[in-house]
Write an enzyme that holds these catalytic residues in place. Structure first.
Site, PDB file in Angstrom:
ATOM      1  N   ASP A  68      -3.484  17.120  -1.286  1.00  0.00           N
ATOM      2  CA  ASP A  68      -3.453  16.710  -2.695  1.00  0.00           C
ATOM      3  C   ASP A  68      -4.774  16.052  -3.104  1.00  0.00           C
ATOM      4  OD1 ASP A  68      -3.025  14.360  -1.328  1.00  0.00           O
ATOM      5  OD2 ASP A  68      -1.142  13.837  -2.331  1.00  0.00           O
ATOM      6  N   SER A  69      -5.700  15.924  -2.139  1.00  0.00           N
ATOM      7  CA  SER A  69      -7.070  15.531  -2.481  1.00  0.00           C
ATOM      8  C   SER A  69      -7.685  16.550  -3.430  1.00  0.00           C
ATOM      9  CB  SER A  69      -7.919  15.403  -1.213  1.00  0.00           C
ATOM     10  OG  SER A  69      -7.871  16.608  -0.463  1.00  0.00           O
ATOM     11  N   ASP A 107       0.424  19.588   1.078  1.00  0.00           N
ATOM     12  CA  ASP A 107       0.860  18.211   0.818  1.00  0.00           C
ATOM     13  C   ASP A 107       2.062  18.173  -0.124  1.00  0.00           C
ATOM     14  OD1 ASP A 107      -0.425  16.214   2.228  1.00  0.00           O
ATOM     15  OD2 ASP A 107      -2.189  16.238   0.927  1.00  0.00           O
ATOM     16  N   LYS A 136       3.085  18.293   4.515  1.00  0.00           N
ATOM     17  CA  LYS A 136       2.657  16.967   4.986  1.00  0.00           C
ATOM     18  C   LYS A 136       3.259  15.914   4.064  1.00  0.00           C
ATOM     19  CE  LYS A 136      -1.811  15.578   4.855  1.00  0.00           C
ATOM     20  NZ  LYS A 136      -1.733  14.513   3.816  1.00  0.00           N
ATOM     21  N   GLU A 138       3.409  11.748   3.271  1.00  0.00           N
ATOM     22  CA  GLU A 138       2.797  10.435   3.493  1.00  0.00           C
ATOM     23  C   GLU A 138       3.884   9.384   3.726  1.00  0.00           C
ATOM     24  OE1 GLU A 138      -0.102   9.324   0.561  1.00  0.00           O
ATOM     25  OE2 GLU A 138      -1.136  11.249   0.693  1.00  0.00           O
ATOM     26  N   GLU A 205      -5.088   8.101   9.052  1.00  0.00           N
ATOM     27  CA  GLU A 205      -6.260   8.013   8.166  1.00  0.00           C
ATOM     28  C   GLU A 205      -6.763   6.578   8.065  1.00  0.00           C
ATOM     29  OE1 GLU A 205      -5.957  10.122   4.450  1.00  0.00           O
ATOM     30  OE2 GLU A 205      -7.768   9.190   3.643  1.00  0.00           O
TER      31      GLU A 205
END
Ligand code: KIV
Length: 289
Positions: A68-69, A107, A136, A138, A205
């Protein structure tokens, strides 16, 4: 009869040797798990579009992350919160079309795991139907049940701990996490909970490298680090960062392998000069006698 070669890309003679599509040499999540026991480092990089994914498909990268970056890198936003299932699916579809030999992880967007299992399953389904092989997620506190539900529904889940960018406002910025003992202990606990919930790997991260090494030794599943030192089982970088496309962004953990910004500016400046001077298009770049 075609026998799918075992192991990851690096173990294969040549990607071009094997057929694409249904006979893809794409590593599975089992290959990813095996990498840890075989002490083979995993390589992950972000991919958001078809042209870069096509090139990355021919490199020794194991996993393409439709992160999602993309909201920051491609859409120019200040954080990743603007991502939706539809936006992530659009980018995932573009990557999946041209990278048939790579494991694609997409993401789960902001808050998609915080609205119950049905909502999360719908979102993950959208991403898998767009071509992702795994999602993925978070964090874990407060949505462990959702992670379990996805895994039990046949959706491979990669975890993500430490600087989880969807918490940027709660963290007060993109800052190194788990520097204090209590936070470090919580991160270790979370990593074990993720493993227990069935995650096949976990991104760490921006945490101290000693903590990342400890977590890596603690877990059976591979850790993939970004700003977490060399002790992880693999590494991930944002493609645009490693190619140097954003000259104003140079965090400590990025190594630049190219000067992409200069390459783009110089190439397009030469093109503009050729157009203005009348040198382009030339005789070979036109149709007709
Ligand atoms: O969105 C992303 O690119 C990521 C990586 C930085 C791990 O989550």
């Amino acid at each position: 009869m075609y026998n799918k070669p075992k192991g990851l890309y690096l173990a294969l003679p040549s990607p071009a040797t094997y057929a694409r599509g249904p006979f893809s040499t794409m590593p599975s999540i089992r290959d990813i798990a095996a990498a840890k026991s075989e002490a083979r480092k995993l390589v992950m990089v972000t991919a958001y579009d078809a042209w870069s994914a096509r090139l990355l498909n021919d490199t020794p990268v194991d996993i393409l992350l439709v992160g999602d970056s993309v909201m920051m890198v491609v859409h120019g936003e200040r954080d990743t919160l603007g991502a939706t299932a539809e936006i992530m699916a659009t980018h995932t579809r573009a990557v999946a079309r041209t990278a048939p030999d790579r494991l694609i992880v997409a993401d789960m967007p902001f808050l998609s795991t915080r609205k119950g299992t049905a909502h999360a399953a719908d979102c993950a389904a959208t991403l898998l139907r767009a071509g992702a092989h795994a999602v993925k997620v978070e964090g874990i506190s407060g949505h462990e049940d959702v992670i379990r539900h996805l895994v039990e529904s046949g959706i491979p889940v990669m975890g993500h701990l430490g600087l989880t960018p969807q918490w940027v406002h709660a963290f007060g910025g993109f800052t190194v996490q788990a520097k204090e003992a209590a936070e470090a202990a919580k991160l270790k606990e979370d990593a074990l909970r993720l493993q227990d919930a069935g995650a096949f790997a976990v991104v760490l991260e921006c945490i101290p490298h000693t903590l990342a090494s400890e977590v890596t030794s603690l877990l059976r599943i591979p850790t993939i680090g970004i700003g977490a030192g060399a002790g992880c089982d693999g590494q991930v970088l944002v493609l645009h960062d490693l190619l140097g496309f954003n000259p104003d962004f140079k965090p400590r953990f990025v190594r630049r392998y190219a000067d992409g910004a200069t390459f783009v500016r110089d190439s397009v400046t030469r093109y503009a000069k050729d157009v203005v001077s009348g040198d382009f298009p030339g005789a070979k770049e036109r149709f007709g006698a």
